[in-house]
Write a protein that holds these residues in place. Structure first.
Motif, short mmCIF file in Angstrom:
data_model
loop_
_atom_site.label_atom_id
_atom_site.label_comp_id
_atom_site.label_asym_id
_atom_site.label_seq_id
_atom_site.Cartn_x
_atom_site.Cartn_y
_atom_site.Cartn_z
N LEU A 1 34.51 -18.09 -33.97
CA LEU A 1 33.52 -18.84 -33.21
C LEU A 1 32.55 -19.60 -34.10
CD1 LEU A 1 32.66 -16.14 -30.51
CD2 LEU A 1 34.36 -17.98 -30.41
N ARG A 2 32.65 -19.41 -35.42
CA ARG A 2 31.76 -20.05 -36.39
C ARG A 2 30.29 -19.78 -36.04
NH1 ARG A 2 34.48 -25.92 -37.90
NH2 ARG A 2 36.51 -25.06 -38.57
N GLY A 3 30.03 -18.53 -35.78
CA GLY A 3 28.67 -18.12 -35.46
C GLY A 3 28.34 -16.79 -36.09
N HIS A 4 27.11 -16.33 -35.83
CA HIS A 4 26.65 -15.06 -36.39
C HIS A 4 25.87 -14.30 -35.34
CE1 HIS A 4 27.54 -15.87 -40.71
NE2 HIS A 4 27.44 -17.13 -40.31
N LEU A 5 25.99 -12.99 -35.38
CA LEU A 5 25.14 -12.10 -34.59
C LEU A 5 24.10 -11.50 -35.52
CD1 LEU A 5 27.74 -10.18 -32.37
CD2 LEU A 5 26.11 -11.90 -31.61
N LEU A 6 22.84 -11.77 -35.25
CA LEU A 6 21.75 -11.21 -36.04
C LEU A 6 21.07 -10.13 -35.22
CD1 LEU A 6 20.10 -14.52 -37.36
CD2 LEU A 6 21.98 -13.22 -38.36
N SER A 7 21.00 -8.94 -35.78
CA SER A 7 20.31 -7.85 -35.08
C SER A 7 19.16 -7.37 -35.94
CB SER A 7 21.28 -6.69 -34.81
OG SER A 7 21.78 -6.15 -36.00
N THR A 8 18.03 -7.11 -35.30
CA THR A 8 16.84 -6.66 -36.01
C THR A 8 15.98 -5.84 -35.07
OG1 THR A 8 14.96 -7.37 -37.34
CG2 THR A 8 15.48 -8.71 -35.42
N SER A 9 15.08 -5.07 -35.63
CA SER A 9 14.14 -4.28 -34.83
C SER A 9 12.73 -4.63 -35.26
CB SER A 9 14.40 -2.78 -34.99
OG SER A 9 14.30 -2.40 -36.35
N ILE A 10 11.79 -4.55 -34.32
CA ILE A 10 10.39 -4.89 -34.58
C ILE A 10 9.67 -3.64 -35.03
CG2 ILE A 10 8.28 -5.84 -33.57
CD1 ILE A 10 9.99 -7.35 -31.58
N GLY A 11 9.26 -3.60 -36.29
CA GLY A 11 8.61 -2.42 -36.87
C GLY A 11 7.14 -2.32 -36.48
N PRO A 12 6.50 -1.20 -36.85
CA PRO A 12 5.11 -0.97 -36.46
C PRO A 12 4.12 -1.95 -37.09
CG PRO A 12 5.87 0.73 -38.00
CD PRO A 12 7.07 -0.05 -37.58
N ALA A 13 4.47 -2.55 -38.24
CA ALA A 13 3.55 -3.48 -38.90
C ALA A 13 3.88 -4.94 -38.63
CB ALA A 13 3.55 -3.23 -40.41
N SER A 14 4.92 -5.21 -37.83
CA SER A 14 5.34 -6.58 -37.59
C SER A 14 4.40 -7.27 -36.61
CB SER A 14 6.77 -6.60 -37.04
OG SER A 14 7.15 -7.91 -36.66
N ARG A 15 4.08 -8.53 -36.89
CA ARG A 15 3.22 -9.32 -36.02
C ARG A 15 4.02 -10.03 -34.93
NH1 ARG A 15 -1.28 -12.62 -39.21
NH2 ARG A 15 -2.00 -12.78 -37.05
N MET A 16 5.29 -9.67 -34.81
CA MET A 16 6.08 -10.16 -33.69
C MET A 16 5.71 -9.45 -32.39
SD MET A 16 10.24 -10.61 -33.54
CE MET A 16 10.32 -11.41 -35.14
N HIS A 17 5.01 -8.33 -32.52
CA HIS A 17 4.52 -7.60 -31.34
C HIS A 17 3.57 -8.49 -30.54
CE1 HIS A 17 2.97 -4.31 -28.88
NE2 HIS A 17 1.75 -4.73 -29.18
N GLY A 18 3.83 -8.62 -29.25
CA GLY A 18 2.98 -9.44 -28.39
C GLY A 18 3.41 -10.89 -28.30
N VAL A 19 4.44 -11.29 -29.01
CA VAL A 19 4.92 -12.67 -28.98
C VAL A 19 5.97 -12.81 -27.89
CG1 VAL A 19 6.12 -14.47 -30.30
CG2 VAL A 19 4.45 -12.98 -31.44
N GLU A 20 5.88 -13.88 -27.11
CA GLU A 20 6.89 -14.15 -26.09
C GLU A 20 8.15 -14.71 -26.77
OE1 GLU A 20 5.40 -16.70 -23.09
OE2 GLU A 20 3.78 -15.33 -22.47
N VAL A 21 9.30 -14.49 -26.12
CA VAL A 21 10.56 -14.96 -26.69
C VAL A 21 10.53 -16.47 -26.88
CG1 VAL A 21 13.03 -15.25 -26.21
CG2 VAL A 21 11.93 -13.04 -25.79
N GLY A 22 9.95 -17.20 -25.94
CA GLY A 22 9.87 -18.65 -26.09
C GLY A 22 8.98 -19.09 -27.22
N GLU A 23 7.99 -18.23 -27.58
CA GLU A 23 7.08 -18.57 -28.67
C GLU A 23 7.70 -18.34 -30.04
OE1 GLU A 23 2.78 -17.68 -26.55
OE2 GLU A 23 3.88 -16.02 -27.46
#
Length: 491
Positions: free
Chosen positions: A393-415
């Motif tokens: 498919l010439r693509g990639h699956l990226l998997s990640t988890s949001i840790g306790p110190a990440s500032r991704m907490h509170g961010v909307e998916v669209g943001e």
């Protein structure tokens, strides 16, 4: 033994004691003067297995070294690993000769052996000390680089013939380092290219292949009469920064092998030593260790860093952070294998010196960093992003988890403002999975599955890392570039 050693890591993390001392204690307890009563005196086998463990430890350290942190530190680390080693050997040998009463051959051997900082000790301590990235880079690079010239010096001083003129010895060291660097860079680049373009049938094969490439760099460097230690470290560093598939799993696998290497090496060294033979060497070891810690190491740091504008506080910390560990003890077996007169005394002095001064320096390093105001405190941790290639498919699956110190907490998916061609397709939260909408608010502990086409795979990963560090305004805060969108209006 492995279970006790694993449990000892928990004890060392709470007490602040380096785990290597506990592993040495396990080996001593198993030895002929301990509860186990095991008689072991094979220095050649210890040296062989010690070298093998050092290769794995250097590979693990290289895989975990971030190029963006180590790049500015390379000139300083190179000076510490060459000029610094020469100064340290000279000052320590002079002190051992004039103050401890050792002959010049023994003094030079001890000076060379203890001038190498230990990669395992440095890497383990730096995991718990939040130093600025520039200092961490210097210490990591120095511990990865300085094994090579020190091994050459120890082998030269252990030969029965007279040592060649100093300029010939320097030329040999420079040549071996150049060959090792060239081999390591070539194999690392070639290995990274192959790993990115060859799809293996199982994800568990990727860590094995990466470690095999790193070890091959050591073998090729040694066969080319270069520095195998430098080759394996550089090759592993290139592989660790090449954004290979299943990189977090590879680092976890390498870290596990590194722990096994440390445990086995330290226990074996504890077995090799005979405690009742150490008594006569305690005083010389303390004297030489004091010279090394308070005179030789600071002098080597200040002399090596003269061309650079390094603040005195950072030089002070670098002087105290020159941790010794298994490397000097393993190197002390070289003259024993070569039947150099007085080599057993050299081994005993080095063993006592490493134990005593590691016991002093390791626990006090975080305290010194705080008092010099060099700690960075808690920083948002980078995301560990797992990548699985979709070849057809010439693509990639990226998997990640949001840790306790990440500032991704509170961010909307669209943001997140992912680049065109990448999208968050699944969120796992509290054991349940769902397809997110653009207004879904991300939380700590969430696991994300991102699908990205091959051309934007790297951009998608950079964007996730930027938002983790800088939040939804990462593009305007200088922590990551906002991705470009094609078309009109906002999405």
């Amino acid at each position: 033994m492995l279970l006790i050693a694993v449990a000892a890591v928990r004890l060392s993390s709470r007490s602040g004691l380096p785990s290597l001392l506990i592993y040495l204690g396990i080996g001593i307890a198993m030895g002929q003067d301990g509860l186990g009563g095991v008689v072991f005196d094979d220095a050649e086998l210890t040296q062989l297995l010690g070298y093998a463990a050092l290769v794995v430890i250097l590979a693990e350290g290289g895989l975990g070294t971030k190029w963006k942190e180590i790049k500015p530190a390379l000139p300083q680390a190179a000076m510490l690993s060459t000029v610094g080693v020469a100064v340290s050997v000279g000052v320590t040998a002079a002190g051992a000769h004039y103050l401890a009463g050792l002959g010049w051959r023994q003094a030079l051997l001890i000076g060379a052996v203890v001038s190498s900082t230990d990669a395992a000790a440095v890497f383990s301590v730096l995991r718990s000390v939040p130093l600025p990235a520039r200092l961490t880079g210097v210490l990591e690079a120095e511990s990865g680089f300085n094994d090579a010239p020190v091994v050459i010096l120890v082998v030269a001083f252990s030969t029965q013939r007279e040592v060649d003129h100093w300029y010939v010895l320097l030329g040999e060291i420079a040549l071996e380092l150049a060959i090792g660097a060239a081999v390591g860079l070539a194999i690392g680049w070639l290995g990274a290219y192959c790993m990115r373009h060859v799809a293996l049938p199982a994800s568990g094969l990727y860590p094995i292949a990466v470690m095999a490439i790193a070890v091959s760099a050591y073998a090729a460097g040694a066969l080319a009469h270069g520095s195998g230690f430098l080759a394996v470290y550089l090759a592993a560093m290139i592989l660790g920064n090449a954004k290979l598939p299943h990189a977090p799993a590879t680092r976890g696998f390498a870290e596990g092998l590194g722990w096994i290497g440390q445990i086995g090496m330290f226990v074996l060294l504890g077995l090799l030593v005979t405690p009742h033979n150490l008594l006569d060497d305690v005083v010389p070891a303390l004297v030489i260790g004091m010279i090394l810690t308070l005179v030789a190491r600071p002098t080597s740091v200040f002399v090596s860093l003269l061309p650079f504008r390094v603040p005195w506080r950072e030089k002070t910390l670098l002087s105290w952070a020159g941790l010794r560990g298994a490397v000097p003890i393993v190197l002390a077996t070289i003259p024993m294998v070569g039947s150099v007169p007085g080599s057993e005394g050299v081994f005993n002095v080095v063993f006592v010196l490493v134990v005593v001064y590691t016991l002093i320096q390791g626990p006090t390093l975080p305290w010194l960093a705080r008092h010099l105001r060099l700690g960075d405190g808690e920083e948002p941790a980078d995301l560990g992003i797992e990548s699985a290639p979709l070849e057809r498919l010439r693509g990639h699956l990226l998997s990640t988890s949001i840790g306790p110190a990440s500032r991704m907490h509170g961010v909307e998916v669209g943001e997140l403002r992912m680049p065109a061609g990448a999208a968050v397709t699944l969120v796992v939260r509290d054991g349940s999975s769902f397809v997110p909408s653009p207004t879904t608010v991300l939380r700590r502990g969430d696991e994300l599955l991102v699908v990205a086409t091959d051309p934007v795979r790297d951009a998608a990963e950079r964007r996730l890392q930027a938002v983790s560090r800088g939040g939804k305004l990462a593009g305007w805060l200088g922590t990551g570039a906002a991705p470009r969108r094609h078309g009109h209006g906002r999405r």
